[in-house]
Design a protein around this motif. Structure first.
Motif, PDB file in Angstrom:
ATOM      1  N   ALA A 146     -14.024 -28.496 -54.626  1.00 52.67           N
ATOM      2  CA  ALA A 146     -15.104 -28.790 -53.673  1.00 52.67           C
ATOM      3  C   ALA A 146     -16.122 -27.647 -53.644  1.00 52.67           C
ATOM      4  N   VAL A 147     -15.643 -26.411 -53.746  1.00 53.55           N
ATOM      5  CA  VAL A 147     -16.542 -25.258 -53.767  1.00 53.55           C
ATOM      6  C   VAL A 147     -17.342 -25.258 -55.071  1.00 53.55           C
ATOM      7  N   GLU A 148     -16.660 -25.464 -56.193  1.00 58.77           N
ATOM      8  CA  GLU A 148     -17.342 -25.474 -57.490  1.00 58.77           C
ATOM      9  C   GLU A 148     -18.384 -26.591 -57.594  1.00 58.77           C
ATOM     10  N   GLN A 149     -18.127 -27.722 -56.952  1.00 62.29           N
ATOM     11  CA  GLN A 149     -19.066 -28.846 -56.968  1.00 62.29           C
ATOM     12  C   GLN A 149     -20.213 -28.663 -55.975  1.00 62.29           C
ATOM     13  N   GLY A 150     -20.163 -27.594 -55.195  1.00 59.64           N
ATOM     14  CA  GLY A 150     -21.213 -27.333 -54.217  1.00 59.64           C
ATOM     15  C   GLY A 150     -21.077 -28.142 -52.934  1.00 59.64           C
ATOM     16  N   LEU A 151     -19.918 -28.789 -52.738  1.00 57.60           N
ATOM     17  CA  LEU A 151     -19.700 -29.556 -51.505  1.00 57.60           C
ATOM     18  C   LEU A 151     -19.427 -28.643 -50.322  1.00 57.60           C
ATOM     19  N   TRP A 152     -18.774 -27.519 -50.599  1.00 58.16           N
ATOM     20  CA  TRP A 152     -18.457 -26.526 -49.578  1.00 58.16           C
ATOM     21  C   TRP A 152     -18.989 -25.175 -50.029  1.00 58.16           C
ATOM     22  N   THR A 153     -19.593 -24.438 -49.117  1.00 62.46           N
ATOM     23  CA  THR A 153     -20.063 -23.083 -49.398  1.00 62.46           C
ATOM     24  C   THR A 153     -19.419 -22.160 -48.378  1.00 62.46           C
ATOM     25  N   PRO A 154     -18.320 -21.529 -48.735  1.00 57.41           N
ATOM     26  CA  PRO A 154     -17.618 -20.674 -47.771  1.00 57.41           C
ATOM     27  C   PRO A 154     -18.440 -19.465 -47.346  1.00 57.41           C
ATOM     28  N   GLN A 155     -18.364 -19.163 -46.055  1.00 54.70           N
ATOM     29  CA  GLN A 155     -18.963 -17.960 -45.491  1.00 54.70           C
ATOM     30  C   GLN A 155     -17.840 -16.943 -45.277  1.00 54.70           C
ATOM     31  N   ASP A 156     -18.177 -15.680 -45.335  1.00 58.78           N
ATOM     32  CA  ASP A 156     -17.181 -14.629 -45.143  1.00 58.78           C
ATOM     33  C   ASP A 156     -16.844 -14.476 -43.664  1.00 58.78           C
ATOM     34  N   ILE A 157     -15.564 -14.199 -43.408  1.00 54.56           N
ATOM     35  CA  ILE A 157     -15.099 -13.922 -42.050  1.00 54.56           C
ATOM     36  C   ILE A 157     -13.822 -13.092 -42.149  1.00 54.56           C
ATOM     37  N   HIS A 158     -13.597 -12.222 -41.178  1.00 50.82           N
ATOM     38  CA  HIS A 158     -12.324 -11.499 -41.101  1.00 50.82           C
ATOM     39  C   HIS A 158     -11.355 -12.378 -40.308  1.00 50.82           C
ATOM     40  N   ALA A 159     -10.127 -12.448 -40.757  1.00 52.35           N
ATOM     41  CA  ALA A 159      -9.124 -13.303 -40.094  1.00 52.35           C
ATOM     42  C   ALA A 159      -9.014 -12.991 -38.607  1.00 52.35           C
ATOM     43  N   ALA A 160      -9.146 -11.722 -38.240  1.00 49.34           N
ATOM     44  CA  ALA A 160      -9.040 -11.334 -36.828  1.00 49.34           C
ATOM     45  C   ALA A 160     -10.182 -11.905 -35.980  1.00 49.34           C
ATOM     46  N   GLU A 161     -11.289 -12.301 -36.602  1.00 55.56           N
ATOM     47  CA  GLU A 161     -12.441 -12.847 -35.885  1.00 55.56           C
ATOM     48  C   GLU A 161     -12.316 -14.347 -35.610  1.00 55.56           C
ATOM     49  N   LEU A 162     -11.412 -15.018 -36.295  1.00 56.02           N
ATOM     50  CA  LEU A 162     -11.300 -16.479 -36.176  1.00 56.02           C
ATOM     51  C   LEU A 162     -11.073 -16.969 -34.747  1.00 56.02           C
ATOM     52  N   PRO A 163     -10.121 -16.402 -33.991  1.00 59.09           N
ATOM     53  CA  PRO A 163      -9.894 -16.917 -32.633  1.00 59.09           C
ATOM     54  C   PRO A 163     -11.137 -16.867 -31.746  1.00 59.09           C
ATOM     55  N   ALA A 164     -11.868 -15.765 -31.766  1.00 60.84           N
ATOM     56  CA  ALA A 164     -13.068 -15.660 -30.935  1.00 60.84           C
ATOM     57  C   ALA A 164     -14.157 -16.610 -31.438  1.00 60.84           C
ATOM     58  N   ARG A 165     -14.323 -16.682 -32.724  1.00 57.29           N
ATOM     59  CA  ARG A 165     -15.377 -17.539 -33.306  1.00 57.29           C
ATOM     60  C   ARG A 165     -15.144 -19.009 -32.987  1.00 57.29           C
ATOM     61  N   PHE A 166     -13.867 -19.443 -33.054  1.00 54.35           N
ATOM     62  CA  PHE A 166     -13.570 -20.865 -32.912  1.00 54.35           C
ATOM     63  C   PHE A 166     -12.854 -21.217 -31.606  1.00 54.35           C
ATOM     64  N   GLY A 167     -12.675 -20.243 -30.715  1.00 56.84           N
ATOM     65  CA  GLY A 167     -12.182 -20.523 -29.369  1.00 56.84           C
ATOM     66  C   GLY A 167     -10.738 -20.927 -29.256  1.00 56.84           C
ATOM     67  N   PHE A 168      -9.852 -20.215 -29.951  1.00 56.13           N
ATOM     68  CA  PHE A 168      -8.426 -20.481 -29.777  1.00 56.13           C
ATOM     69  C   PHE A 168      -7.685 -19.151 -29.636  1.00 56.13           C
ATOM     70  N   GLN A 169      -6.449 -19.235 -29.126  1.00 56.57           N
ATOM     71  CA  GLN A 169      -5.610 -18.046 -28.963  1.00 56.57           C
ATOM     72  C   GLN A 169      -4.373 -18.184 -29.839  1.00 56.57           C
ATOM     73  N   ARG A 170      -4.028 -17.113 -30.527  1.00 49.58           N
ATOM     74  CA  ARG A 170      -2.841 -17.142 -31.396  1.00 49.58           C
ATOM     75  C   ARG A 170      -1.554 -16.871 -30.612  1.00 49.58           C
ATOM     76  N   GLN A 171      -1.636 -16.076 -29.572  1.00 48.57           N
ATOM     77  CA  GLN A 171      -0.434 -15.670 -28.821  1.00 48.57           C
ATOM     78  C   GLN A 171      -0.642 -15.864 -27.325  1.00 48.57           C
ATOM     79  N   PRO A 172      -0.627 -17.099 -26.836  1.00 43.74           N
ATOM     80  CA  PRO A 172      -0.829 -17.304 -25.398  1.00 43.74           C
ATOM     81  C   PRO A 172       0.262 -16.614 -24.577  1.00 43.74           C
ATOM     82  N   GLU A 173      -0.131 -16.120 -23.417  1.00 43.85           N
ATOM     83  CA  GLU A 173       0.823 -15.466 -22.522  1.00 43.85           C
ATOM     84  C   GLU A 173       0.684 -16.052 -21.128  1.00 43.85           C
ATOM     85  N   ALA A 174       1.759 -15.985 -20.375  1.00 46.52           N
ATOM     86  CA  ALA A 174       1.750 -16.484 -18.997  1.00 46.52           C
ATOM     87  C   ALA A 174       0.723 -15.716 -18.178  1.00 46.52           C
ATOM     88  N   GLN A 175       0.014 -16.427 -17.343  1.00 46.61           N
ATOM     89  CA  GLN A 175      -1.013 -15.808 -16.483  1.00 46.61           C
ATOM     90  C   GLN A 175      -0.421 -15.414 -15.159  1.00 46.61           C
TER      91      GLN A 175
END
Length: 175
Positions: A146-175
């Motif tokens: 898909a990338v080679e065909q130009g269907l997808w063009t990946p953007q760079d991101i650090h794995a640690a940035e994913l939760p904030a960028r996409f609004g999820f938590q990896r390790q939920p804790e009791a409030q």
């Protein structure tokens, strides 16, 4: 959500939430993490017992959702069992088609592609109409096409940035 789960929520609305007992790894496998496993170390370094019982996996998958804070959980009757995520809330399985890869989550749910992201270790993430996910390692050839065909063009991101960028938590804790 299963009707029996909805009925249990109405009957017992104030059951305490559960944390640390269920996890999702980067290949879309569910893991039970009892007290002994939790004491042995954090997920994913110490995973626990992989859930292989088909009906239990299907039940978890049908009742898998996120709350308003981006914490993912399995609604087990009246109790919310919050998940620890190794990578993302979804793990994508890809099916090659003439129009491009079709996305299906580890739970079997179809999704529509929005964007592609590549982290510092070369892992490919896709954002979709149902949220972000990691491409399963067995489907990287389809993704590369898909990338080679130009269907997808990946953007760079650090794995640690994913939760904030996409609004999820990896390790939920009791409030």
């Amino acid at each position: 959500m299963d009707p029996i789960v909805k009925a249990a929520l109405k009957k017992w609305p104030n059951v305490p939430h559960c944390y640390g007992w269920l996890a999702l790894d980067a290949r879309g496998d569910w893991y039970m993490r009892d007290e002994r496993i939790q004491a042995a170390g954090p997920f994913p370094q110490v995973k626990g017992s992989r859930i292989v019982h088909e009906k239990l996996r299907e039940f978890i998958e049908r009742n898998y959702e996120a709350d308003e804070q981006g914490c993912w959980f399995f609604q087990n009757g009246p109790q919310r069992v919050y998940l620890q995520l190794e990578a993302t809330p979804w793990v994508w399985r890809l099916a090659a088609t003439p129009a491009g890869p079709q996305l299906r989550s580890h739970t079997g749910r179809p999704a529509q592609f929005r964007s592609a992201w590549l982290d510092e270790l070369g892992r490919l993430y896709l954002d979709s109409d149902i949220g972000p996910g990691l491409v399963h390692s067995l489907d990287m050839e389809t993704a590369a096409d898909a990338v080679e065909q130009g269907l997808w063009t990946p953007q760079d991101i650090h794995a640690a940035e994913l939760p904030a960028r996409f609004g999820f938590q990896r390790q939920p804790e009791a409030q």
